[in-house]
Design a protein around this motif. Structure first.
Motif, PDB file in Angstrom:
ATOM      1  N   GLY A   1       0.798  -1.219   0.000  1.00  0.00           N
ATOM      2  CA  GLY A   1       0.000   0.000   0.000  1.00  0.00           C
ATOM      3  C   GLY A   1       0.830   1.269   0.000  1.00  0.00           C
ATOM      4  N   ASP A   2       2.160   1.150  -0.183  1.00  0.00           N
ATOM      5  CA  ASP A   2       2.978   2.357  -0.192  1.00  0.00           C
ATOM      6  C   ASP A   2       2.610   3.264  -1.361  1.00  0.00           C
ATOM      7  OD1 ASP A   2       4.838   2.829   1.922  1.00  0.00           O
ATOM      8  OD2 ASP A   2       5.919   1.013   1.343  1.00  0.00           O
ATOM      9  N   VAL A   3       2.899   4.532  -1.195  1.00  0.00           N
ATOM     10  CA  VAL A   3       2.561   5.525  -2.217  1.00  0.00           C
ATOM     11  C   VAL A   3       3.121   5.116  -3.583  1.00  0.00           C
ATOM     12  CG1 VAL A   3       3.001   7.923  -2.919  1.00  0.00           C
ATOM     13  CG2 VAL A   3       2.350   7.413  -0.568  1.00  0.00           C
ATOM     14  N   ASP A   4       4.352   4.602  -3.596  1.00  0.00           N
ATOM     15  CA  ASP A   4       4.961   4.278  -4.897  1.00  0.00           C
ATOM     16  C   ASP A   4       4.302   3.068  -5.565  1.00  0.00           C
ATOM     17  OD1 ASP A   4       6.097   2.557  -3.012  1.00  0.00           O
ATOM     18  OD2 ASP A   4       8.087   2.601  -3.907  1.00  0.00           O
ATOM     19  N   ALA A   5       3.451   2.346  -4.841  1.00  0.00           N
ATOM     20  CA  ALA A   5       2.756   1.200  -5.445  1.00  0.00           C
ATOM     21  C   ALA A   5       1.332   1.525  -5.869  1.00  0.00           C
ATOM     22  CB  ALA A   5       2.736   0.024  -4.464  1.00  0.00           C
TER      23      ALA A   5
ATOM     24  N   PRO B   1       2.552   0.253   5.253  1.00  0.00           N
ATOM     25  CA  PRO B   1       2.956   1.417   4.466  1.00  0.00           C
ATOM     26  C   PRO B   1       3.441   2.562   5.362  1.00  0.00           C
ATOM     27  CG  PRO B   1       0.834   0.589   3.698  1.00  0.00           C
ATOM     28  CD  PRO B   1       1.177  -0.171   4.936  1.00  0.00           C
ATOM     29  N   LEU B   2       4.367   3.342   4.828  1.00  0.00           N
ATOM     30  CA  LEU B   2       4.996   4.431   5.581  1.00  0.00           C
ATOM     31  C   LEU B   2       3.971   5.310   6.303  1.00  0.00           C
ATOM     32  CD1 LEU B   2       7.656   5.942   6.137  1.00  0.00           C
ATOM     33  CD2 LEU B   2       7.372   7.103   3.948  1.00  0.00           C
ATOM     34  N   TYR B   3       2.886   5.672   5.625  1.00  0.00           N
ATOM     35  CA  TYR B   3       1.914   6.614   6.204  1.00  0.00           C
ATOM     36  C   TYR B   3       1.016   5.947   7.246  1.00  0.00           C
ATOM     37  CZ  TYR B   3      -0.813   4.404   2.515  1.00  0.00           C
ATOM     38  OH  TYR B   3      -1.396   3.482   1.695  1.00  0.00           O
TER      39      TYR B   3
ATOM     40  N   ARG C   1      15.045  -0.637   8.876  1.00  0.00           N
ATOM     41  CA  ARG C   1      13.940   0.157   9.420  1.00  0.00           C
ATOM     42  C   ARG C   1      12.870   0.431   8.348  1.00  0.00           C
ATOM     43  NH1 ARG C   1      10.345   2.673   9.931  1.00  0.00           N
ATOM     44  NH2 ARG C   1       9.773   4.443  11.234  1.00  0.00           N
ATOM     45  N   MET C   2      13.318   0.505   7.088  1.00  0.00           N
ATOM     46  CA  MET C   2      12.374   0.798   6.002  1.00  0.00           C
ATOM     47  C   MET C   2      11.768  -0.472   5.390  1.00  0.00           C
ATOM     48  SD  MET C   2      14.140   4.002   3.992  1.00  0.00           S
ATOM     49  CE  MET C   2      15.656   3.187   3.581  1.00  0.00           C
ATOM     50  N   GLY C   3      12.187  -1.638   5.928  1.00  0.00           N
ATOM     51  CA  GLY C   3      11.638  -2.891   5.403  1.00  0.00           C
ATOM     52  C   GLY C   3      12.325  -3.383   4.144  1.00  0.00           C
ATOM     53  N   HIS C   4      13.583  -2.973   3.973  1.00  0.00           N
ATOM     54  CA  HIS C   4      14.318  -3.412   2.782  1.00  0.00           C
ATOM     55  C   HIS C   4      15.650  -4.049   3.175  1.00  0.00           C
ATOM     56  CE1 HIS C   4      11.543  -1.416   0.068  1.00  0.00           C
ATOM     57  NE2 HIS C   4      11.632  -0.317   0.773  1.00  0.00           N
ATOM     58  N   MET C   5      15.910  -5.274   2.735  1.00  0.00           N
ATOM     59  CA  MET C   5      17.230  -5.854   2.906  1.00  0.00           C
ATOM     60  C   MET C   5      18.178  -5.190   1.914  1.00  0.00           C
ATOM     61  SD  MET C   5      16.338  -9.615   1.323  1.00  0.00           S
ATOM     62  CE  MET C   5      17.956 -10.378   1.192  1.00  0.00           C
TER      63      MET C   5
ATOM     64  N   ILE D   1      15.409  -4.289  -8.899  1.00  0.00           N
ATOM     65  CA  ILE D   1      14.428  -3.250  -9.209  1.00  0.00           C
ATOM     66  C   ILE D   1      14.102  -2.525  -7.909  1.00  0.00           C
ATOM     67  CG2 ILE D   1      12.358  -4.705  -8.881  1.00  0.00           C
ATOM     68  CD1 ILE D   1      11.284  -3.305 -11.523  1.00  0.00           C
ATOM     69  N   HIS D   2      13.360  -1.415  -7.977  1.00  0.00           N
ATOM     70  CA  HIS D   2      13.046  -0.602  -6.788  1.00  0.00           C
ATOM     71  C   HIS D   2      14.370  -0.147  -6.169  1.00  0.00           C
ATOM     72  CE1 HIS D   2      11.558   0.553  -2.765  1.00  0.00           C
ATOM     73  NE2 HIS D   2      10.372   0.662  -3.318  1.00  0.00           N
ATOM     74  N   ILE D   3      15.144   0.581  -6.989  1.00  0.00           N
ATOM     75  CA  ILE D   3      16.497   0.982  -6.596  1.00  0.00           C
ATOM     76  C   ILE D   3      16.457   2.441  -6.139  1.00  0.00           C
ATOM     77  CG2 ILE D   3      18.876   1.156  -7.384  1.00  0.00           C
ATOM     78  CD1 ILE D   3      17.867  -0.852  -9.691  1.00  0.00           C
TER      79      ILE D   3
HETATM   80  C1  MLT Z   1       9.509   2.079   0.539  1.00  0.00           C
HETATM   81  O1  MLT Z   1       9.610   1.255  -0.360  1.00  0.00           O
HETATM   82  O2  MLT Z   1      10.249   2.036   1.533  1.00  0.00           O
HETATM   83  C2  MLT Z   1       8.440   3.095   0.423  1.00  0.00           C
HETATM   84  O3  MLT Z   1       8.043   3.223  -0.905  1.00  0.00           O
HETATM   85  C3  MLT Z   1       8.768   4.381   1.039  1.00  0.00           C
HETATM   86  C4  MLT Z   1       7.884   5.485   0.559  1.00  0.00           C
HETATM   87  O4  MLT Z   1       6.660   5.358   0.528  1.00  0.00           O
HETATM   88  O5  MLT Z   1       8.436   6.539   0.190  1.00  0.00           O
END
Ligand code: MLT
Ligand code: MN
Length: 305
Positions: A89-93, A166-168, A243-247, A270-272
């Motif tokens: 549900g993040d903004v970028d998705a 999601p961040l928000y 912390r952001m959920g990314h390895m 991807i998602h770089i």
């Molecule tokens: C993420 O992948 O960590 C998020 O897209 C962060 C964001 O919403 O900017």
């Protein structure tokens, strides 16, 4: 199966609108080794007729205009975009869903949890419910999303990956727990012969995830950061990748190490994030990932499986 990378970058894109960091300055100056990239999304099709988007990024309008396969071909109003499947549900998705208003019929596939996020936000009602179907999918449920004239079917399946809300939706003051459920998922796309996996966000490799990815013809995987603390060290932020959920790509628990023993056809980052030096084609880090058998996605990249 045909795949087009609509966007290769993480949230914010490359260059990011408010970044004056060296790599973003190179991208803005037109440096050929710092190719701009929009926010992460794939388009997938069986036959080039109907297309399914994996995530709808905030850059979707620009991505459609850059991708002839996704442009109208008939009548006065039409689109080959038949569906959108969401990994979270993040903004970028999800923000690109708003680009798809204007009364075009299509289906949104997401987990119940992510549909609930859309449902409580009335701005998404611009997608008229009499035309835009909101279809919940359970983890592990295979759903046919397109059928070709010759009867071949394109099916998708969602699988859990470690991630966060999601961040928000994070609560102020407390780091969100890393969870494995319906918040962050990977998508497997199959046509009966070939299998693609799309995992733009993943906090850690697990045994279940390794099993799921093994044998895939292509995996597009979270390439957000090179090292966990790169944003802190570069003075760009206060958060680690964890912390952001990314390895991270590098390091003992990183993506290169986690994939080294997995049997996978094509491995594509991807998602770089704009802080990750693999975006720069002249960086030592780019040479390292290529030597490890990985490709780095770029906007407009086409993959046929
Ligand atoms: C993420 O992948 O960590 C998020 O897209 C962060 C964001 O919403 O900017
Ligand atoms: Mn993201």
């Amino acid at each position: 199966m045909r795949v087009v990378v609509l966007g290769a970058a993480a949230g914010g894109g490359f260059p990011q609108w408010n970044s004056h960091a060296p790599a973003c300055r190179r991208a803005r100056r037109g440096d050929r080794a710092a190719r701009p990239a929009t926010q992460a999304s794939l388009a997938v099709s069986l036959d080039g007729e109907a297309w399914v988007l994996l995530n709808a990024s905030p850059d979707l309008r620009q991505q459609i205009e850059a991708t002839p396969q996704l442009q109208p071909r008939e009548g006065l109003r039409s689109s080959p975009i038949a569906a959108v499947a969401l990994t979270g549900g993040d903004v970028d998705a999800i923000a690109g869903l708003l680009t798809l208003r204007e009364r075009h019929p299509f289906t949104i596939y997401a987990t119940r949890r992510i549909h609930a996020v859309l449902d409580v936000n009335p701005i998404f009602e611009v997608l008229a419910r009499d035309l835009v179907v909101r279809r919940p999918i359970a983890l592990g449920e295979a759903v046919t999303v397109a059928e070709a004239a010759d009867g071949r079917r394109l099916a998708i399946e969602f699988f859990a990956v470690p991630g966060k809300v999601p961040l928000y939706l994070e609560r102020p003051g407390e780091p969100p727990p890393i969870i494995e459920g319906e918040e962050t998922i990977g998508i497997a796309v199959g046509d009966g012969q070939r299998r693609l996996c799309f995992v733009p966000g993943c906090a850690a490799m697990t045994e279940a995830l390794a099993r799921r990815l093994t044998g895939a013809d292509a995996v597009f995987f979270d390439g957000t950061l090179w090292t966990d603390d790169e944003m802190i060290r570069a003075g760009l932020g206060t958060k680690t990748g964890g912390r952001m959920g990314h390895m991270s790509v590098d390091g003992p628990a990183g993506t290169l190490a986690a994939f080294s023993a997995l049997d996978i056809g094509r491995k594509i980052l991807i998602h770089i994030n704009n802080s990750n030096p693999v975006l720069l084609s002249d960086s030592p880090e780019r040479a390292i990932v290529e030597a490890a058998g990985w490709d780095v996605a770029h906007d407009g990249m086409e993959v046929t499986l």
